[in-house]
Write an enzyme that holds these catalytic residues in place. Structure first.
Site, PDB file in Angstrom:
ATOM      1  N   LYS A 214       0.811  -1.219   0.000  1.00 39.27           N
ATOM      2  CA  LYS A 214       0.000   0.000   0.000  1.00 39.27           C
ATOM      3  C   LYS A 214       0.848   1.274   0.000  1.00 39.27           C
ATOM      4  O   LYS A 214       0.331   2.357  -0.290  1.00 39.27           O
ATOM      5  CB  LYS A 214      -0.949   0.005   1.201  1.00 39.27           C
ATOM      6  CG  LYS A 214      -2.124  -0.954   1.039  1.00 39.27           C
ATOM      7  CD  LYS A 214      -3.096  -0.833   2.203  1.00 39.27           C
ATOM      8  CE  LYS A 214      -4.303  -1.755   1.999  1.00 39.27           C
ATOM      9  NZ  LYS A 214      -5.258  -1.647   3.133  1.00 39.27           N
ATOM     10  N   HIS A 265      -2.794 -12.793   0.314  1.00 43.99           N
ATOM     11  CA  HIS A 265      -3.805 -12.668   1.364  1.00 43.99           C
ATOM     12  C   HIS A 265      -5.162 -12.154   0.866  1.00 43.99           C
ATOM     13  O   HIS A 265      -6.124 -12.085   1.634  1.00 43.99           O
ATOM     14  CB  HIS A 265      -3.290 -11.789   2.517  1.00 43.99           C
ATOM     15  CG  HIS A 265      -3.241 -10.325   2.218  1.00 43.99           C
ATOM     16  ND1 HIS A 265      -2.307  -9.763   1.377  1.00 43.99           N
ATOM     17  CD2 HIS A 265      -4.007  -9.287   2.653  1.00 43.99           C
ATOM     18  CE1 HIS A 265      -2.485  -8.459   1.310  1.00 43.99           C
ATOM     19  NE2 HIS A 265      -3.525  -8.136   2.078  1.00 43.99           N
ATOM     20  N   ASP A 294      -7.223 -10.970   8.665  1.00 43.59           N
ATOM     21  CA  ASP A 294      -7.371  -9.588   8.199  1.00 43.59           C
ATOM     22  C   ASP A 294      -8.844  -9.190   8.106  1.00 43.59           C
ATOM     23  O   ASP A 294      -9.244  -8.112   8.573  1.00 43.59           O
ATOM     24  CB  ASP A 294      -6.688  -9.455   6.836  1.00 43.59           C
ATOM     25  CG  ASP A 294      -6.586  -8.016   6.355  1.00 43.59           C
ATOM     26  OD1 ASP A 294      -6.504  -7.112   7.198  1.00 43.59           O
ATOM     27  OD2 ASP A 294      -6.581  -7.808   5.123  1.00 43.59           O
TER      28      ASP A 294
END
Length: 349
Positions: A214, A265, A294
């Site tokens: 990110k 993920h 998550d």
């Protein structure tokens, strides 16, 4: 302090034993003796000797058979054996060496010969023992050094991950609490899944890197309060690939695990995830675990674009996504042990 060598003399004639002891006593050895093979084997089971002087022709078990049995004894098999014999034929001598003797001395003994043979083989044996001990000590030192180096490497990986995690927090809306909770959830899932404590620790240390990609995403997208449009969503999905590019060249265990996690993920059990559309067990177990951890945290915590969901709603949503988004075995673990996950949720803010 010099240790006194222990010598076992085996002969059915006591006079021969006494002659050998008288010859060798000048070098200050400690002696034990046996009058037959059975007695010798009994002594060898309970005592350690540095050298054995062994007669061949004895009643009952002869010297050859005693030697064979000694060589089958794990504790005594390396003890040097010198045959004492009146047999000087080639076949007897050959057999003596074939079954493991280091030398032979013919009767009647010549004092200087017996002294020299005994001293030579004790010196060789003692040198071998010292070398073996040295090798053991060196191996221990090398193993300890490897452990130290490996620990330093692991500590360095963890330190780098923590620094990158701090950088990541400044770029995205992820908090330190989210990262630590995901790490703890992931470790707990790994443990209940049956993974080793070593692997559970690896996923704990590596999972904070799940969203490292990110840092390459525009802050306007990362911090947008509302729903992302299609173009923005497509750009956001690129963080998995960016994370993979950052981490893929490391050969270190934790960093390699972090690469797998960052890349996988957002894959889904049914194959509709991204970026590779992996399905089922083709998704690495680390990726499957962090995917569930998550989402569990994202649903149960307040975000800029949503309120925290009640835990009942979180569990219902995750249960409905079993075999769709999530590995069904992991969903079962989360549900069966939800009290443990809720404790982590409440303890890490």
């Amino acid at each position: 302090m010099k240790m006194t060598n222990q010598i076992l003399i085996v002969d059915d004639v006591m006079d021969n034993i006494q002659v050998a002891m008288n010859i060798l006593k000048e070098d200050n050895y400690d002696f034990s003796f046996a009058r037959d093979g059975e007695e010798a084997l009994s002594l060898i089971k309970t005592e350690a000797f540095d050298l054995i002087l062994l007669d061949i022709m004895m009643p009952g078990i002869d010297g050859f058979e005693v030697c064979r049995q000694i060589k089958q004894n794990q504790q005594a098999k390396s003890t040097p054996i010198i045959f004492l014999t009146a047999k000087t034929d080639v076949d007897s001598i050959a057999e003596a060496f074939d079954i493991g003797a280091v030398d032979y001395v013919t009767k009647p003994f010549h004092p200087n010969e017996l002294l020299a043979r005994v001293k030579t083989h004790l010196s060789l044996s003692n040198a071998t023992k010292l070398l073996q001990q040295h090798n053991i000590e060196m191996k221990v030192k090398v193993d300890l050094e490897h452990q130290r180096i490996n620990q330093e490497i692991e500590d360095s990986q963890i330190e780098v991950i923590r620094m990158l995690t701090t950088v990541m927090e400044s770029f995205s809306d992820e908090t330190a609490g989210h990262i630590r909770r995901v790490a703890s959830y992931s470790k707990l899932l790994a443990q209940h899944y049956g993974m080793s404590e070593k692997d559970a620790k690896v996923i704990y240390e590596a999972s904070p890197m799940h969203d490292i990609g990110k840092i390459a995403i525009d802050c306007k997208i990362l911090h947008k309060a509302g729903k992302l449009d299609d173009v923005e969503y497509k750009l956001m999905t690129e963080h998995t690939t960016f994370g993979h590019r950052i981490l893929q060249n490391s050969e270190r265990q934790i960093m390699k695990a972090a690469d797998v996690i960052a890349y996988q993920h957002h894959e889904k059990w049914n194959g509709t995830g991204y970026p590779q559309s992996l399905k089922g067990e083709n998704i690495h177990i680390f990726g499957r675990i962090v995917a569930l951890a998550d989402v569990f945290d994202a649903l149960s915590q307040r975000r800029s674009y949503k309120q925290a969901w009640p835990i009942e709603k979180v569990m219902q949503c995750i249960s409905e996504q079993s075999e769709q988004h999530f590995d069904p075995k992991l969903v079962e673990i989360l549900i069966d042990h939800q009290d443990e996950f809720i404790r982590i949720m409440n303890s890490i803010k």
